[in-house]
Design a protein around this motif. Structure first.
Motif, PDB file in Angstrom:
ATOM      1  N   LEU A   1      43.428  19.799  41.749  1.00  0.00           N
ATOM      2  CA  LEU A   1      42.453  20.750  41.221  1.00  0.00           C
ATOM      3  C   LEU A   1      43.068  21.592  40.110  1.00  0.00           C
ATOM      4  O   LEU A   1      44.281  21.813  40.082  1.00  0.00           O
ATOM      5  N   PRO A   2      42.227  22.095  39.203  1.00  0.00           N
ATOM      6  CA  PRO A   2      42.733  23.109  38.274  1.00  0.00           C
ATOM      7  C   PRO A   2      43.286  24.295  39.056  1.00  0.00           C
ATOM      8  O   PRO A   2      42.721  24.708  40.080  1.00  0.00           O
ATOM      9  N   GLY A   3      44.409  24.839  38.588  1.00  0.00           N
ATOM     10  CA  GLY A   3      44.961  26.009  39.259  1.00  0.00           C
ATOM     11  C   GLY A   3      43.957  27.147  39.305  1.00  0.00           C
ATOM     12  O   GLY A   3      43.140  27.314  38.401  1.00  0.00           O
ATOM     13  N   GLY A   4      44.004  27.914  40.364  1.00  0.00           N
ATOM     14  CA  GLY A   4      43.090  29.038  40.493  1.00  0.00           C
ATOM     15  C   GLY A   4      43.332  30.093  39.427  1.00  0.00           C
ATOM     16  O   GLY A   4      44.471  30.338  39.018  1.00  0.00           O
ATOM     17  N   ILE A   5      42.248  30.692  38.964  1.00  0.00           N
ATOM     18  CA  ILE A   5      42.318  31.842  38.056  1.00  0.00           C
ATOM     19  C   ILE A   5      41.675  33.013  38.780  1.00  0.00           C
ATOM     20  O   ILE A   5      40.481  32.972  39.098  1.00  0.00           O
ATOM     21  N   ASP A   6      42.465  34.014  39.082  1.00  0.00           N
ATOM     22  CA  ASP A   6      41.931  35.203  39.753  1.00  0.00           C
ATOM     23  C   ASP A   6      41.784  36.291  38.695  1.00  0.00           C
ATOM     24  O   ASP A   6      42.775  36.878  38.237  1.00  0.00           O
ATOM     25  N   SER A   7      40.541  36.544  38.312  1.00  0.00           N
ATOM     26  CA  SER A   7      40.290  37.459  37.193  1.00  0.00           C
ATOM     27  C   SER A   7      40.071  38.897  37.630  1.00  0.00           C
ATOM     28  O   SER A   7      39.606  39.717  36.836  1.00  0.00           O
ATOM     29  N   HIS A   8      40.459  39.232  38.866  1.00  0.00           N
ATOM     30  CA  HIS A   8      40.284  40.611  39.327  1.00  0.00           C
ATOM     31  C   HIS A   8      41.407  40.952  40.297  1.00  0.00           C
ATOM     32  O   HIS A   8      41.268  40.815  41.510  1.00  0.00           O
ATOM     33  N   VAL A   9      42.544  41.386  39.747  1.00  0.00           N
ATOM     34  CA  VAL A   9      43.674  41.805  40.569  1.00  0.00           C
ATOM     35  C   VAL A   9      44.257  43.089  39.991  1.00  0.00           C
ATOM     36  O   VAL A   9      44.092  43.396  38.807  1.00  0.00           O
ATOM     37  N   HIS A  10      44.944  43.823  40.840  1.00  0.00           N
ATOM     38  CA  HIS A  10      45.586  45.079  40.444  1.00  0.00           C
ATOM     39  C   HIS A  10      47.062  45.015  40.829  1.00  0.00           C
ATOM     40  O   HIS A  10      47.390  44.847  42.005  1.00  0.00           O
ATOM     41  N   PHE A  11      47.946  45.138  39.838  1.00  0.00           N
ATOM     42  CA  PHE A  11      49.391  45.203  40.053  1.00  0.00           C
ATOM     43  C   PHE A  11      49.923  46.466  39.378  1.00  0.00           C
ATOM     44  O   PHE A  11      49.484  46.835  38.289  1.00  0.00           O
ATOM     45  N   SER A  12      50.897  47.101  40.003  1.00  0.00           N
ATOM     46  CA  SER A  12      51.628  48.225  39.378  1.00  0.00           C
ATOM     47  C   SER A  12      50.695  49.259  38.758  1.00  0.00           C
ATOM     48  O   SER A  12      51.019  49.871  37.737  1.00  0.00           O
ATOM     49  N   GLN A  13      49.558  49.482  39.390  1.00  0.00           N
ATOM     50  CA  GLN A  13      48.567  50.389  38.802  1.00  0.00           C
ATOM     51  C   GLN A  13      48.766  51.811  39.315  1.00  0.00           C
ATOM     52  O   GLN A  13      48.917  52.010  40.519  1.00  0.00           O
ATOM     53  N   PRO A  14      48.783  52.817  38.445  1.00  0.00           N
ATOM     54  CA  PRO A  14      48.858  54.200  38.921  1.00  0.00           C
ATOM     55  C   PRO A  14      47.729  54.477  39.905  1.00  0.00           C
ATOM     56  O   PRO A  14      46.572  54.148  39.643  1.00  0.00           O
ATOM     57  N   SER A  15      48.082  55.098  41.057  1.00  0.00           N
ATOM     58  CA  SER A  15      47.107  55.220  42.144  1.00  0.00           C
ATOM     59  C   SER A  15      46.985  56.627  42.693  1.00  0.00           C
ATOM     60  O   SER A  15      46.435  56.826  43.772  1.00  0.00           O
ATOM     61  N   GLY A  16      47.520  57.607  41.965  1.00  0.00           N
ATOM     62  CA  GLY A  16      47.394  58.983  42.410  1.00  0.00           C
ATOM     63  C   GLY A  16      48.724  59.536  42.869  1.00  0.00           C
ATOM     64  O   GLY A  16      49.696  58.793  43.081  1.00  0.00           O
ATOM     65  N   PRO A  17      48.799  60.852  43.058  1.00  0.00           N
ATOM     66  CA  PRO A  17      50.044  61.501  43.462  1.00  0.00           C
ATOM     67  C   PRO A  17      50.574  60.939  44.780  1.00  0.00           C
ATOM     68  O   PRO A  17      49.839  60.837  45.776  1.00  0.00           O
ATOM     69  N   ASP A  18      51.844  60.541  44.780  1.00  0.00           N
ATOM     70  CA  ASP A  18      52.553  60.107  45.992  1.00  0.00           C
ATOM     71  C   ASP A  18      51.988  58.822  46.597  1.00  0.00           C
ATOM     72  O   ASP A  18      52.278  58.507  47.759  1.00  0.00           O
ATOM     73  N   ILE A  19      51.163  58.063  45.856  1.00  0.00           N
ATOM     74  CA  ILE A  19      50.649  56.775  46.322  1.00  0.00           C
ATOM     75  C   ILE A  19      51.229  55.693  45.415  1.00  0.00           C
ATOM     76  O   ILE A  19      51.186  55.807  44.190  1.00  0.00           O
ATOM     77  N   VAL A  20      51.763  54.629  46.017  1.00  0.00           N
ATOM     78  CA  VAL A  20      52.398  53.562  45.260  1.00  0.00           C
ATOM     79  C   VAL A  20      51.749  52.232  45.628  1.00  0.00           C
ATOM     80  O   VAL A  20      51.660  51.882  46.807  1.00  0.00           O
TER      81      VAL A  20
END
Length: 466
Positions: free
Chosen positions: A53-72
Motif C-alpha cells: 500500500l502507499p505509505g500512510g499520510i497523517d495530515s493532523h499531528v502535533h509535535f513539540s507544540q507549545p502547550s501552556g505554562p509548565d505543560i510539555v
C-alpha cells in the motif's frame, strides 16, 4: 529490468482506485517500474500474501507544540516520526503554532530547527494563525503560502487561540487571494466557558465532565458558522476532527450545495466513547481530547460519513501528553478541574491499524477506500500528489507492506512514541503494517527500527488539487 535498488515481489498492490498483482521496482527512492519478472535488484522483499500500500499520510499531528505554562508535549520530531513509521506512515503534517505576540515567520523558523535532522519520515508543516495582525495578514502569511506552506488552521475555541468571526473572515480572505486551504477547529468557545463555569460551581470537576462541557451542540453550531463564513468569502474549508452526526450533516449539506467543504474524522470517534472518561481517580484524563469522544450513535454516524464520502480524510489528531507526569495529564492544576487537563491523546501509530481492523477487516469499507482515506486524499488535499499518496511510476517509493491477517493486541510498548500510555491499550486489531519504507529505504521491519534519524525530509507543498 536491471539496475533496480529494491524489488517488492509477489504482493497485492492497492491504490485508491485499483487492486492488482504485480512487483514494484524501486530506483533512486522512486517507483521505477510496476510489472513481473523485473530481474535482479540490490534488495528483494518477499511480499507474498501481503498487501503493498502507499505509505500512510497523517495530515493532523502535533509535535513539540507549545502547550501552556509548565505543560510539555510528549513527542518531539524524533519520537513522533519514529512512532509514525511503526504505524505504517511515511509522511506527517504537524502544525507550526504562532503564539500571540510573535511573528509567524519566526515560528516557522523555530519549527524547522526542531525538525531538521530529527525525522524518520517525511514532514510538511501546516500553520496555526493565533494572532492575525496586519503584518501577518498583509505580508507574512501570503509570503509563506508562496513558499509552500499552503494550508493553515484557525481555532474557534481555546484561550489564546480562538479567533473572532471577523478575524476568521480576514484570514479566510488571505486564503481566497492566495489559493490556500483553511482548516477549522470548530467548537464554540463562549458556550464551553459558560458550561465549564456552571459545572465547576456544582463541583463537577472530574475528567468525565470535560465531555459534558463540550456537548454536540457546541461543535455543530461552530461547524455551521465556519461553513457560513467560508461561503461568505468563497473559500475552501476543511472541518477537522468531526465527532458526531449533527456536525457531519452540516458538512454534507454544504457539499450537496456545491460548496468546497471537506471533512475529517479520527479513530477516537470510531472506537472510544465519553464513558471512557469515567476512569477511577484521574484515569479518565487519558481520554481528554477536543472534541471529546461521544456515544455509539455518534460512532455510527462517523462511519456513515466515512462510507459515503462526507469525510475525505482520516487523521489521528495525535496530540500526546504523558499521563503520569506533572507536566502532562497529571499537572497540578489539572487535578483540581478538567478545565486544566491538557487536551489531546496519542494516536499516530494506531490510526491505520484501527481503521484497517474496524473498516476493512469487518467489511465496512474496501481496501481502496482505506488507501484514499489514509493516504491519497491527504496528498491531494494538501498539495503532495502525485509525488506522495500512490504507488505509480515516478512517485516516491513510500510504501507500507501489510499483513492483513496479523492479529495484534495494542500495547503501548509497540508504538515507540514519547507518551507513557495509549488510549487503545488492550484493543485487538486484525491487520498490521510489517514493513514501512520511506523513499525506498526500509525504516521499520517486523517491529524493528532500521531507519536512521534524519532520513525524513521537509516537503514544500503545492496548492490543493481536491
Amino acid at each position: 529490468m536491471s539496475g533496480l535498488d529494491v524489488i517488492i515481489r509477489g504482493g497485492t498492490v492497492a491504490t485508491a482506485s485499483d487492486t492488482f498483482q504485480c512487483d514494484v521496482g524501486i530506483r533512486g527512492g522512486r517507483v521505477a517500474v510496476l510489472g513481473h519478472e523485473l530481474g535482479p535488484a540490490g534488495n528483494v522483499i518477499d511480499a507474498t500474501g501481503k498487501l503493498v500500500l502507499p505509505g500512510g499520510i497523517d495530515s493532523h499531528v502535533h509535535f513539540s507544540q507549545p502547550s501552556g505554562p509548565d505543560i510539555v508535549m510528549a513527542d518531539d520530531f524524533e519520537s513522533g516520526t519514529r512512532s509514525a513509521a511503526f504505524g505504517g506512515n511515511t509522511t506527517v503534517l504537524p502544525f507550526c503554532l504562532q503564539e500571540k505576540g510573535s511573528s509567524l515567520r519566526e515560528a516557522v523558523n523555530r519549527y524547522h530547527k526542531l525538525a531538521d535532522g530529527n525525522c524518520y519520515v517525511d514532514v510538511s508543516f501546516h500553520l496555526i494563525i493565533s494572532d492575525p495582525t496586519e503584518q501577518v495578514l498583509g505580508q507574512e502569511l501570503p509570503a509563506l503560502i508562496e513558499d509552500g506552506y499552503t494550508s493553515f488552521k484557525v481555532f474557534m475555541t481555546y484561550e489564546d487561540l480562538a479567533l473572532s468571526d471577523r478575524e476568521i473572515l480576514e484570514v479566510m480572505s488571505v486564503a481566497r487571494e492566495t489559493g490556500a486551504l483553511v482548516m477549522v477547529h470548530a467548537e464554540n468557545y463562549d458556550a464551553i466557558r459558560f458550561l465549564t463555569d456552571r459545572l465547576e460551581r456544582a463541583s463537577k470537576t472530574a475528567p468525565y465532565y470535560h465531555a459534558v462541557s463540550r456537548p454536540v451542540v457546541v461543535e455543530r453550531e461552530a461547524t455551521h458558522r465556519a461553513i457560513s463564513l467560508a461561503e461568505l468569502v468563497d473559500v475552501p474549508v476543511m472541518i477537522v476532527h468531526v465527532s458526531n452526526r449533527e456536525s457531519m450533516e452540516e458538512i454534507r449539506r454544504a457539499q450537496q450545495k456545491g460548496l468546497k467543504v471537506y471533512g475529517e474524522t479520527c479513530p477516537q470517534y470510531l472506537v472510544l466513547t465519553a464513558d471512557d472518561l469515567q476512569g477511577l481517580n484521574m484515569e479518565g484524563a487519558k481520554y481528554v481530547c477536543s472534541p471529546p469522544p461521544r456515544d455509539a450513535a455518534s460512532q455510527a454516524a462517523c462511519w456513515e460519513g466515512i462510507q459515503t464520502g462526507v469525510f475525505s480524510v482520516f487523521s489521528s489528531d495525535h496530540c500526546p501528553f504523558r499521563y503520569d507526569d506533572p507536566q502532562g495529564k497529571l499537572a497540578p492544576k489539572g487535578r483540581t478541574s478538567f478545565r486544566w487537563v491538557p487536551n489531546g491523546i496519542p494516536g499516530v501509530a494506531t490510526r491505520l491499524p484501527i481503521l484497517f481492523s474496524e473498516g476493512v477487516a469487518k467489511g465496512r469499507i474496501d481496501i481502496n477506500r482505506f488507501v484514499a482515506l489514509t493516504s491519497t486524499n491527504h496528498a491531494k488535499t494538501y498539495g503532495l500528489y502525485p509525488r506522495k499518496g500512490t504507488i505509480a511510476v515516478g512517485a516516491d517509493a513510500d510504501i507500507a507492506i501489510w499483513d492483513p491477517d496479523k492479529r495484534v493486541v495494542i500495547t503501548h510498548d509497540l508504538l515507540r512514541d514519547g507518551s507513557d500510555y495509549t488510549p487503545y491499550e488492550g484493543r485487538e486489531v486484525t491487520g498490521w503494517p510489517i514493513i514501512t519504507m520511506v523513499r525506498g529505504q526500509v525504516v521499520v521491519s517486523h517491529g524493528e527500527l532500521l531507519g536512521t534519524r534524519g532520513h525524513g525530509s521537509y516537503l514544500s507543498r503545492n496548492k490543493s488539487s481536491m
